[in-house]
Write a protein that holds these residues in place. Structure first.
Motif, PDB file in Angstrom:
ATOM      1  N   LYS A 110       0.832  -1.200   0.000  1.00 10.92           N
ATOM      2  CA  LYS A 110       0.000   0.000   0.000  1.00 10.92           C
ATOM      3  C   LYS A 110       0.869   1.253   0.000  1.00 10.92           C
ATOM      4  N   TRP A 111       0.301   2.321  -0.559  1.00 11.41           N
ATOM      5  CA  TRP A 111       0.963   3.626  -0.557  1.00 11.41           C
ATOM      6  C   TRP A 111       0.590   4.368   0.721  1.00 11.41           C
ATOM      7  N   MET A 112       1.576   5.083   1.280  1.00  8.79           N
ATOM      8  CA  MET A 112       1.359   5.867   2.491  1.00  8.79           C
ATOM      9  C   MET A 112       1.726   7.320   2.220  1.00  8.79           C
ATOM     10  N   ASN A 113       0.908   8.234   2.670  1.00 11.07           N
ATOM     11  CA  ASN A 113       1.229   9.649   2.600  1.00 11.07           C
ATOM     12  C   ASN A 113       2.155   9.947   3.777  1.00 11.07           C
ATOM     13  N   VAL A 114       3.415  10.231   3.498  1.00  8.89           N
ATOM     14  CA  VAL A 114       4.415  10.365   4.554  1.00  8.89           C
ATOM     15  C   VAL A 114       4.103  11.520   5.496  1.00  8.89           C
ATOM     16  N   LYS A 115       3.650  12.629   4.957  1.00  7.64           N
ATOM     17  CA  LYS A 115       3.372  13.801   5.802  1.00  7.64           C
ATOM     18  C   LYS A 115       2.346  13.480   6.888  1.00  7.64           C
ATOM     19  N   GLU A 116       1.359  12.659   6.555  1.00 11.62           N
ATOM     20  CA  GLU A 116       0.332  12.282   7.535  1.00 11.62           C
ATOM     21  C   GLU A 116       0.891  11.400   8.650  1.00 11.62           C
ATOM     22  N   ASN A 117       2.010  10.735   8.394  1.00  9.82           N
ATOM     23  CA  ASN A 117       2.606   9.840   9.379  1.00  9.82           C
ATOM     24  C   ASN A 117       3.685  10.508  10.222  1.00  9.82           C
ATOM     25  N   ARG A 118       4.008  11.744   9.916  1.00  4.08           N
ATOM     26  CA  ARG A 118       4.985  12.475  10.724  1.00  4.08           C
ATOM     27  C   ARG A 118       4.232  13.216  11.809  1.00  4.08           C
ATOM     28  N   LEU A 119       4.434  12.784  13.028  1.00  6.40           N
ATOM     29  CA  LEU A 119       3.639  13.272  14.144  1.00  6.40           C
ATOM     30  C   LEU A 119       4.322  14.360  14.960  1.00  6.40           C
ATOM     31  N   PHE A 120       5.627  14.530  14.793  1.00  6.81           N
ATOM     32  CA  PHE A 120       6.386  15.405  15.667  1.00  6.81           C
ATOM     33  C   PHE A 120       7.098  16.509  14.882  1.00  6.81           C
ATOM     34  N   ASP A 121       7.273  17.649  15.531  1.00  6.07           N
ATOM     35  CA  ASP A 121       8.033  18.740  14.931  1.00  6.07           C
ATOM     36  C   ASP A 121       9.494  18.338  14.809  1.00  6.07           C
ATOM     37  N   GLY A 122      10.211  19.048  13.938  1.00  5.20           N
ATOM     38  CA  GLY A 122      11.650  18.846  13.847  1.00  5.20           C
ATOM     39  C   GLY A 122      12.315  19.300  15.136  1.00  5.20           C
ATOM     40  N   ILE A 123      13.502  18.810  15.356  1.00  2.80           N
ATOM     41  CA  ILE A 123      14.272  19.175  16.540  1.00  2.80           C
ATOM     42  C   ILE A 123      15.438  20.041  16.082  1.00  2.80           C
ATOM     43  N   ILE A 124      15.508  21.246  16.619  1.00  4.65           N
ATOM     44  CA  ILE A 124      16.615  22.139  16.287  1.00  4.65           C
ATOM     45  C   ILE A 124      17.784  21.781  17.196  1.00  4.65           C
ATOM     46  N   THR A 125      18.905  21.487  16.582  1.00  4.74           N
ATOM     47  CA  THR A 125      20.082  21.116  17.354  1.00  4.74           C
ATOM     48  C   THR A 125      21.329  21.673  16.683  1.00  4.74           C
ATOM     49  N   ASP A 126      22.374  21.802  17.441  1.00  3.89           N
ATOM     50  CA  ASP A 126      23.647  22.300  16.931  1.00  3.89           C
ATOM     51  C   ASP A 126      24.505  21.105  16.516  1.00  3.89           C
ATOM     52  N   ILE A 127      24.870  21.072  15.255  1.00  2.00           N
ATOM     53  CA  ILE A 127      25.750  20.022  14.749  1.00  2.00           C
ATOM     54  C   ILE A 127      27.035  20.688  14.284  1.00  2.00           C
ATOM     55  N   ASN A 128      28.075  20.498  15.040  1.00  4.23           N
ATOM     56  CA  ASN A 128      29.391  21.046  14.702  1.00  4.23           C
ATOM     57  C   ASN A 128      29.319  22.544  14.405  1.00  4.23           C
ATOM     58  N   GLY A 129      28.545  23.267  15.219  1.00  3.87           N
ATOM     59  CA  GLY A 129      28.445  24.715  15.074  1.00  3.87           C
ATOM     60  C   GLY A 129      27.397  25.187  14.085  1.00  3.87           C
ATOM     61  N   ILE A 130      26.589  24.274  13.548  1.00  8.12           N
ATOM     62  CA  ILE A 130      25.537  24.617  12.592  1.00  8.12           C
ATOM     63  C   ILE A 130      24.188  24.275  13.220  1.00  8.12           C
ATOM     64  N   ALA A 131      23.312  25.260  13.353  1.00  6.56           N
ATOM     65  CA  ALA A 131      21.972  25.003  13.887  1.00  6.56           C
ATOM     66  C   ALA A 131      21.137  24.378  12.778  1.00  6.56           C
ATOM     67  N   VAL A 132      20.676  23.147  12.996  1.00  6.76           N
ATOM     68  CA  VAL A 132      19.913  22.421  11.977  1.00  6.76           C
ATOM     69  C   VAL A 132      18.625  21.862  12.566  1.00  6.76           C
ATOM     70  N   SER A 133      17.653  21.630  11.679  1.00  8.81           N
ATOM     71  CA  SER A 133      16.396  20.992  12.050  1.00  8.81           C
ATOM     72  C   SER A 133      16.462  19.543  11.591  1.00  8.81           C
ATOM     73  N   ILE A 134      16.383  18.618  12.538  1.00 13.23           N
ATOM     74  CA  ILE A 134      16.418  17.203  12.181  1.00 13.23           C
ATOM     75  C   ILE A 134      15.091  16.548  12.563  1.00 13.23           C
ATOM     76  N   MET A 135      14.812  15.465  11.897  1.00 13.26           N
ATOM     77  CA  MET A 135      13.585  14.724  12.138  1.00 13.26           C
ATOM     78  C   MET A 135      13.605  14.150  13.554  1.00 13.26           C
ATOM     79  N   ASP A 136      12.473  14.239  14.223  1.00 14.84           N
ATOM     80  CA  ASP A 136      12.316  13.653  15.544  1.00 14.84           C
ATOM     81  C   ASP A 136      12.622  12.153  15.449  1.00 14.84           C
TER      82      ASP A 136
END
Length: 167
Positions: A110-136
């Motif tokens: 079956k096909w799944m709509n990925v956006k509907e299955n993402r339940l959480f906001d991104g997490i802003i974190t510092d990676i080697n001095g770069i502020a990035v948004s990563i998937m929960d």
């Protein structure tokens, strides 16, 4: 957070995040890169980014010298989405339109709509001095469980250990 990344990955990350930040484009980094942040031992090959495809028209002029594919519609037995791929100084960066992103489940029944299955906001974190948004990690593990391959199992194991320790 200090993560062991080669210079090519760090440079590509810094470049694309600066474009997103300058243009106030919301995004989430997923795939193997996010899994690495959550403890996967695998090396980062490409940087997978989900964002709304409505921003492709803003991004394209900024990345035109580095485009390797797209923006275009991509369809195979696993994926159905709009994409834009670039290569910045040897680093592949794949951007996927989360508004159109569909994938098949692990059994490919079956096909799944990925956006509907993402339940959480991104997490802003510092990676080697770069502020990035990563998937929960909860969304990332759910997503990776629908993908096949030994490398996905490695990532899932690392993400689960992260979740057990941190949530």
């Amino acid at each position: 957070m200090k993560i062991e990344l080669n210079e090519k990955v760090t440079s590509g990350l810094r470049w694309i995040v600066a474009i997103f930040d300058k243009n106030k484009i919301p995004y989430k980094i997923g795939g193997g890169f996010a899994a690495k942040i959550y403890g996967s031992p695998r090396e980062v090959n490409d940087i997978d980014i989900s964002l709304s495809g409505k921003y492709f028209s803003i991004i394209v002029p900024e990345v035109s010298d580095y485009i390797t594919a797209g923006p275009k519609h991509y369809l195979n037995e696993k994926w159905d989405c709009n994409t834009l791929s670039v290569n910045y100084q040897g680093q592949d960066i794949d951007m996927t339109d989360v508004d159109t992103l569909k994938m098949t489940d692990l059994k490919m029944t079956k096909w799944m709509n990925v956006k509907e299955n993402r339940l959480f906001d991104g997490i802003i974190t510092d990676i080697n001095g770069i502020a990035v948004s990563i998937m929960d990690p909860r969304d990332l593990i759910s997503y990776k469980k629908e993908l096949g391959g030994e490398h996905q199992l490695i990532d899932i194991d690392a993400i689960q250990k992260y979740l057990n320790k941190n949530l």
